[in-house]
Design a protein around this motif. Sequence first.
Motif, PDB file in Angstrom:
ATOM      1  N   UNK A   1       0.831  -1.212   0.000  1.00  0.00           N
ATOM      2  CA  UNK A   1       0.000   0.000   0.000  1.00  0.00           C
ATOM      3  C   UNK A   1       0.869   1.268   0.000  1.00  0.00           C
TER       4      UNK A   1
ATOM      5  N   UNK B   1       4.771   1.903   0.189  1.00  0.00           N
ATOM      6  CA  UNK B   1       5.447   0.682   0.601  1.00  0.00           C
ATOM      7  C   UNK B   1       5.997  -0.103  -0.588  1.00  0.00           C
TER       8      UNK B   1
ATOM      9  N   UNK C   1     -21.561  -4.525  21.657  1.00  0.00           N
ATOM     10  CA  UNK C   1     -20.166  -4.111  21.850  1.00  0.00           C
ATOM     11  C   UNK C   1     -19.640  -4.771  23.116  1.00  0.00           C
ATOM     12  N   UNK C   2     -18.635  -5.571  22.978  1.00  0.00           N
ATOM     13  CA  UNK C   2     -18.066  -6.272  24.119  1.00  0.00           C
ATOM     14  C   UNK C   2     -16.585  -5.939  24.198  1.00  0.00           C
TER      15      UNK C   2
ATOM     16  N   UNK D   1     -13.180  -7.238  24.721  1.00  0.00           N
ATOM     17  CA  UNK D   1     -12.408  -8.473  24.842  1.00  0.00           C
ATOM     18  C   UNK D   1     -11.193  -8.251  25.739  1.00  0.00           C
TER      19      UNK D   1
ATOM     20  N   UNK E   1      -5.015  -4.332  23.961  1.00  0.00           N
ATOM     21  CA  UNK E   1      -5.393  -3.252  23.039  1.00  0.00           C
ATOM     22  C   UNK E   1      -6.286  -2.219  23.727  1.00  0.00           C
ATOM     23  N   UNK E   2      -6.368  -1.070  23.107  1.00  0.00           N
ATOM     24  CA  UNK E   2      -7.227   0.006  23.583  1.00  0.00           C
ATOM     25  C   UNK E   2      -8.668  -0.492  23.685  1.00  0.00           C
TER      26      UNK E   2
ATOM     27  N   UNK F   1     -12.558  -0.025  23.573  1.00  0.00           N
ATOM     28  CA  UNK F   1     -13.536   0.930  23.048  1.00  0.00           C
ATOM     29  C   UNK F   1     -14.740   1.028  23.980  1.00  0.00           C
TER      30      UNK F   1
ATOM     31  N   UNK G   1     -10.226   5.273   8.857  1.00  0.00           N
ATOM     32  CA  UNK G   1     -10.277   3.994   9.579  1.00  0.00           C
ATOM     33  C   UNK G   1     -10.914   2.892   8.734  1.00  0.00           C
TER      34      UNK G   1
ATOM     35  N   UNK H   1       0.249  -6.580  13.575  1.00  0.00           N
ATOM     36  CA  UNK H   1      -0.365  -7.396  14.629  1.00  0.00           C
ATOM     37  C   UNK H   1      -0.853  -6.557  15.807  1.00  0.00           C
ATOM     38  N   UNK H   2      -0.180  -5.431  16.055  1.00  0.00           N
ATOM     39  CA  UNK H   2      -0.529  -4.638  17.229  1.00  0.00           C
ATOM     40  C   UNK H   2      -1.491  -3.499  16.900  1.00  0.00           C
ATOM     41  N   UNK H   3      -1.989  -3.484  15.668  1.00  0.00           N
ATOM     42  CA  UNK H   3      -2.831  -2.374  15.246  1.00  0.00           C
ATOM     43  C   UNK H   3      -4.274  -2.534  15.713  1.00  0.00           C
ATOM     44  N   UNK H   4      -4.943  -1.396  15.897  1.00  0.00           N
ATOM     45  CA  UNK H   4      -6.381  -1.398  16.005  1.00  0.00           C
ATOM     46  C   UNK H   4      -6.986  -1.563  17.381  1.00  0.00           C
ATOM     47  N   UNK H   5      -8.303  -1.401  17.386  1.00  0.00           N
ATOM     48  CA  UNK H   5      -9.140  -1.486  18.573  1.00  0.00           C
ATOM     49  C   UNK H   5     -10.115  -2.625  18.340  1.00  0.00           C
ATOM     50  N   UNK H   6     -10.270  -3.495  19.336  1.00  0.00           N
ATOM     51  CA  UNK H   6     -11.167  -4.638  19.169  1.00  0.00           C
ATOM     52  C   UNK H   6     -12.600  -4.277  19.510  1.00  0.00           C
ATOM     53  N   UNK H   7     -13.536  -4.636  18.649  1.00  0.00           N
ATOM     54  CA  UNK H   7     -14.956  -4.449  18.969  1.00  0.00           C
ATOM     55  C   UNK H   7     -15.696  -5.738  18.622  1.00  0.00           C
TER      56      UNK H   7
ATOM     57  N   UNK I   1     -11.742  -5.618  14.197  1.00  0.00           N
ATOM     58  CA  UNK I   1     -10.742  -4.621  14.568  1.00  0.00           C
ATOM     59  C   UNK I   1     -11.033  -3.347  13.790  1.00  0.00           C
ATOM     60  N   UNK I   2     -10.915  -2.201  14.457  1.00  0.00           N
ATOM     61  CA  UNK I   2     -10.988  -0.919  13.753  1.00  0.00           C
ATOM     62  C   UNK I   2      -9.569  -0.354  13.768  1.00  0.00           C
TER      63      UNK I   2
ATOM     64  N   UNK J   1      -3.177   3.294   7.575  1.00  0.00           N
ATOM     65  CA  UNK J   1      -1.712   3.307   7.657  1.00  0.00           C
ATOM     66  C   UNK J   1      -1.159   2.098   8.413  1.00  0.00           C
ATOM     67  N   UNK J   2      -2.023   1.368   9.123  1.00  0.00           N
ATOM     68  CA  UNK J   2      -1.590   0.148   9.811  1.00  0.00           C
ATOM     69  C   UNK J   2      -1.655  -1.068   8.882  1.00  0.00           C
ATOM     70  N   UNK J   3      -2.159  -0.856   7.675  1.00  0.00           N
ATOM     71  CA  UNK J   3      -2.271  -1.960   6.706  1.00  0.00           C
ATOM     72  C   UNK J   3      -1.060  -1.908   5.776  1.00  0.00           C
TER      73      UNK J   3
END
Lengths: 93, 93, 93, 93, 93, 93, 93
Positions: free
Chosen positions: E5, E8, F24-25, F27, F31-32, F34, G8, G67-73, G81-82, G86-88
């Motif tokens: 992307x 890169x 919305x759960x 986990x 990670x941050x 939400x 995002x 692997x360390x990117x994003x927020x889990x929902x 993951x959101x 730029x993390x892709x």
Amino acid sequence: MIRPLGERVLVEAIEKEETTAFGIVLPDSAKDKPQEGKVVAVGIGALKDGVRVPLEVKEGDRIIFSKYAGTEVKFEGKEYLIMKESDIHAIIG
Amino acid sequence: MIRPLGERVLVEAIEKEETTAFGIVLPDSAKDKPQEGKVVAVGIGALKDGVRVPLEVKEGDRIIFSKYAGTEVKFEGKEYLIMKESDIHAIIG
Amino acid sequence: MIRPLGERVLVEAIEKEETTAFGIVLPDSAKDKPQEGKVVAVGIGALKDGVRVPLEVKEGDRIIFSKYAGTEVKFEGKEYLIMKESDIHAIIG
Amino acid sequence: MIRPLGERVLVEAIEKEETTAFGIVLPDSAKDKPQEGKVVAVGIGALKDGVRVPLEVKEGDRIIFSKYAGTEVKFEGKEYLIMKESDIHAIIG
Amino acid sequence: MIRPLGERVLVEAIEKEETTAFGIVLPDSAKDKPQEGKVVAVGIGALKDGVRVPLEVKEGDRIIFSKYAGTEVKFEGKEYLIMKESDIHAIIG
Amino acid sequence: MIRPLGERVLVEAIEKEETTAFGIVLPDSAKDKPQEGKVVAVGIGALKDGVRVPLEVKEGDRIIFSKYAGTEVKFEGKEYLIMKESDIHAIIG
Amino acid sequence: MIRPLGERVLVEAIEKEETTAFGIVLPDSAKDKPQEGKVVAVGIGALKDGVRVPLEVKEGDRIIFSKYAGTEVKFEGKEYLIMKESDIHAIIG
């Protein structure tokens, strides 16, 4: 041939013994130590606001650069440094 | 001759004994200590938004600069400092 | 004469005893302590997007600035501070 | 009169006892604590891309600002805070 | 196929034994160690001031890049690195 | 009424028990985390290159935001958060 | 539905067992570990110089991300993951 990318410059460092002839001496202080070298190849320039800005230094220039600058590479038996132009302080001559 | 690159300036520092004649004294405090010098050569200016912006200082200017600024070089027996114009606080005179 | 460069301002600090007459008092807290002073000379302004932006303060202005701002210089027997305009909080009067 | 520079705002903090009438309460958490105040004077605005951008707040506005923001000054017997508009979260009313 | 992307680049690292034939040697110093590789695929370029700026390197280029650059991926049994073009120092040849 | 400044948003957090209904759960990971909320009021937008850019979220939007975002305020007996739009991850619905 | 804001992207991670079929393997090194996923929804793009720049990835794309990117929902029983685009690192296929 090694072609530096963007704002990078390929430099051949000049040994201290030679540089004393040119008058560059490294005084004893806490300040950044400069080193002398010769520009071997230059990149196409940094990209600023959509245009490539040509570098100020050119092939053959005798330069003073920061002692800690750059990445060392060996090519066809010779050692070089690849650094950004911003690591170069001045042109001699 | 040493030609500073970009926004860099070649400066000859003036010894304290001389500067007292000019009135610059380094008071005892935690603040940055200024030093006096003379501009010997200036670069072609920083690149801002695609144009070279000429420096404010010019050859011969008597200046006050940050004591910790710059890189020391010796050329034809004389010691100089190469610093960015942003390390210069003011022009005297 | 000391001519500050760019966005710099030459300031004469005003002693606490005098400033109480003006009402500036330094309360006891962890916040930045302000100090009062008088503008003696101003630079030609910061360079933003290729143009010089004149400073907001002018010679003679009575100002409040950050206590830790600036570089101390002595010129013709008097002590001054050279600081960036961004270290000045407000004009009094 | 105190005239804040640029994007700065002169604020009179409102004591907690008064603010409960307005409903601002400081909950017990690790988050930044907001405080209530009244805008007394505003600067001419921040300089963005060569133009002055007027501030969003104006004299008389009741505001919520960050508890740790600003510099304390006392003027004609009254205490004020000088802060940047970016330290102000919201206008009440 | 792996399509990197933006700015890169997909790179196949070249083992040390092979690179000695090309003359890249890693000298013993504290400086960043360069590594040799081959460009396998390039992104559409970084976005600068609203336009996509094509990358300087292209598929097939023999490059020198920073040893610590990039993310390792394995695809159809082969190992690659995905790095930003800014991690590439120069093109060989 | 609380009017958030610039790119700020006034948010009413939704308690966990309610959000499970929405799915919305949080986990268990490093990670941050939400959190879910409802937009109560929005600022006039951030200033970018001299123009105000309206926010993407609007009053009434159900949102997912960063658990550590914002400043807590209480107004007319209800608790709210004031955060920047950049702390909001997504809109639900 | 979850609509990611701005730059995002909503991503469904793909378990390791599945990804081996696709050939993404996590080598043992200190470098950032990539992970494979599928794009479920994309934001309207980042704001650059006053215009929205559409994202490079689109719904359905098979991607490699940090692997360390994003927020889990969790939404309607599924985990997502959101993350910012730029993390892709790359698109597969």
